[in-house]
Write a protein that holds these residues in place. Structure first.
Motif, PDB file in Angstrom:
ATOM      1  N   UNK A 132       0.704  -1.198  -0.029  1.00  0.00           N
ATOM      2  CA  UNK A 132      -0.096   0.140  -0.060  1.00  0.00           C
ATOM      3  C   UNK A 132       1.004   1.380   0.066  1.00  0.00           C
ATOM      4  N   UNK A 133       1.786   1.209   0.834  1.00  0.00           N
ATOM      5  CA  UNK A 133       2.756   2.424   1.023  1.00  0.00           C
ATOM      6  C   UNK A 133       3.501   2.656  -0.274  1.00  0.00           C
ATOM      7  N   UNK A 134       3.865   1.755  -1.059  1.00  0.00           N
ATOM      8  CA  UNK A 134       4.380   1.876  -2.449  1.00  0.00           C
ATOM      9  C   UNK A 134       3.430   2.338  -3.432  1.00  0.00           C
ATOM     10  N   UNK A 142       0.521  11.857  -0.358  1.00  0.00           N
ATOM     11  CA  UNK A 142       1.425  12.224   0.605  1.00  0.00           C
ATOM     12  C   UNK A 142       0.603  11.899   1.952  1.00  0.00           C
ATOM     13  N   UNK A 143       1.190  10.882   2.700  1.00  0.00           N
ATOM     14  CA  UNK A 143       0.514  10.621   4.289  1.00  0.00           C
ATOM     15  C   UNK A 143       0.717  11.946   5.306  1.00  0.00           C
ATOM     16  N   UNK A 144      -0.628  12.090   5.840  1.00  0.00           N
ATOM     17  CA  UNK A 144      -0.371  12.871   7.107  1.00  0.00           C
ATOM     18  C   UNK A 144       0.234  12.195   8.109  1.00  0.00           C
ATOM     19  N   UNK A 145      -0.245  10.774   8.241  1.00  0.00           N
ATOM     20  CA  UNK A 145       0.442  10.058   9.242  1.00  0.00           C
ATOM     21  C   UNK A 145       1.687   9.518   9.269  1.00  0.00           C
ATOM     22  N   UNK A 146       2.330   9.388  10.447  1.00  0.00           N
ATOM     23  CA  UNK A 146       3.382   8.542  10.522  1.00  0.00           C
ATOM     24  C   UNK A 146       3.249   7.127  10.375  1.00  0.00           C
ATOM     25  N   UNK A 147       4.260   6.409   9.661  1.00  0.00           N
ATOM     26  CA  UNK A 147       4.193   4.973   9.355  1.00  0.00           C
ATOM     27  C   UNK A 147       4.296   4.362  10.739  1.00  0.00           C
ATOM     28  N   UNK A 181      -3.189   7.004  11.416  1.00  0.00           N
ATOM     29  CA  UNK A 181      -2.759   5.950  10.594  1.00  0.00           C
ATOM     30  C   UNK A 181      -3.882   5.110  10.020  1.00  0.00           C
ATOM     31  N   UNK A 182      -4.840   4.658  10.708  1.00  0.00           N
ATOM     32  CA  UNK A 182      -5.825   3.844  10.225  1.00  0.00           C
ATOM     33  C   UNK A 182      -6.656   4.722   9.386  1.00  0.00           C
ATOM     34  N   UNK A 183      -6.980   6.005   9.736  1.00  0.00           N
ATOM     35  CA  UNK A 183      -7.756   6.791   8.852  1.00  0.00           C
ATOM     36  C   UNK A 183      -7.117   7.137   7.487  1.00  0.00           C
ATOM     37  N   UNK A 184      -5.874   7.229   7.406  1.00  0.00           N
ATOM     38  CA  UNK A 184      -5.011   7.474   6.272  1.00  0.00           C
ATOM     39  C   UNK A 184      -5.210   6.226   5.470  1.00  0.00           C
TER      40      UNK A 184
END
Length: 211
Positions: A132-134, A142-147, A181-184
């Motif tokens: 998913x991140x790739x 661009x994620x607002x959340x930290x991994x 993180x889950x919301x993202x």
């Protein structure tokens, strides 16, 4: 949204879909759902509506199953949602169905909606597997959340279900990070879905939803 993924010949299917992701704790077998996350597209307001439930103790971990059941039934019966979109969702379906059975909840998610797994759709189109991140990078999300690693999430939820007071000692910042993180995750699924044909070269026959 002309670039949205076509499923079952329907380019507007995202309007009838839930975008779903769980954070969970497994130790030899599924123990609990830590965070339930789902979003839907509101056609009237033209915005996403996110629903999340987070366990704060062992009792909550059971209550989430009832909340999930009610949510899914309402989405289908009241709002006529027909599909559920995930990324590599088999694991989430296995966990939630195991727990629903274990706690004798009169509901199973399996087969309740048509299932669309974006990881499988991508693999079918491009001939390669992707995380998913790739895929988010490919879609310029661009994620607002930290991994957060799955192992760290599992440790946190393990402490929550074993110690009813642990949640009170957990910094609010950590709770917020987990929820964000889950919301993202669920929001990314929606944006990947509606931007699909701008980013993915479909090289296969028409994709259909799994029942």
């Amino acid at each position: 949204m002309e670039s949205s993924l076509t499923i079952d010949g329907n380019k507007q299917l995202f309007k009838d879909a839930l975008f779903f992701d769980l954070e969970h704790y497994i130790y030899k077998k599924p123990i609990c759902i830590g965070v339930f996350g789902c979003c839907v597209y509101d056609e009237i307001s033209k915005e996403l509506k996110v629903t999340q439930y987070m366990a704060e103790n062992k009792k909550d971990a059971i209550e989430i199953l009832s909340l999930a059941k009610n949510y899914f039934e309402e989405m289908k019966m009241k709002y006529n949602k027909k599909y559920i979109v995930t990324f590599s969702g088999n694991n989430d379906f296995t966990v939630i169905n195991y727990l629903l059975k274990a706690h004798k909840t009169d509901f199973l998610l399996q087969g309740y909606f048509g299932e669309i797994d974006l990881q499988k759709c991508y693999e079918k189109a491009e001939g390669t597997c992707i995380g998913l991140k790739a895929l988010e990078k490919k879609f310029d999300i661009d994620r607002e959340s930290e991994l957060i690693s799955g192992s760290n999430l599992a440790k946190t939820f393990g402490k929550i279900v074993k110690d009813d007071d642990y949640i009170n000692r957990m910094p609010q910042e950590k709770k917020d990070k987990i929820l964000l993180y889950n919301q993202q995750d669920v929001v990314s699924l929606f944006y990947i879905y509606i931007d699909w044909y701008n980013r993915v070269n479909l090289k296969t026959e028409e994709i259909t939803a799994q029942q």
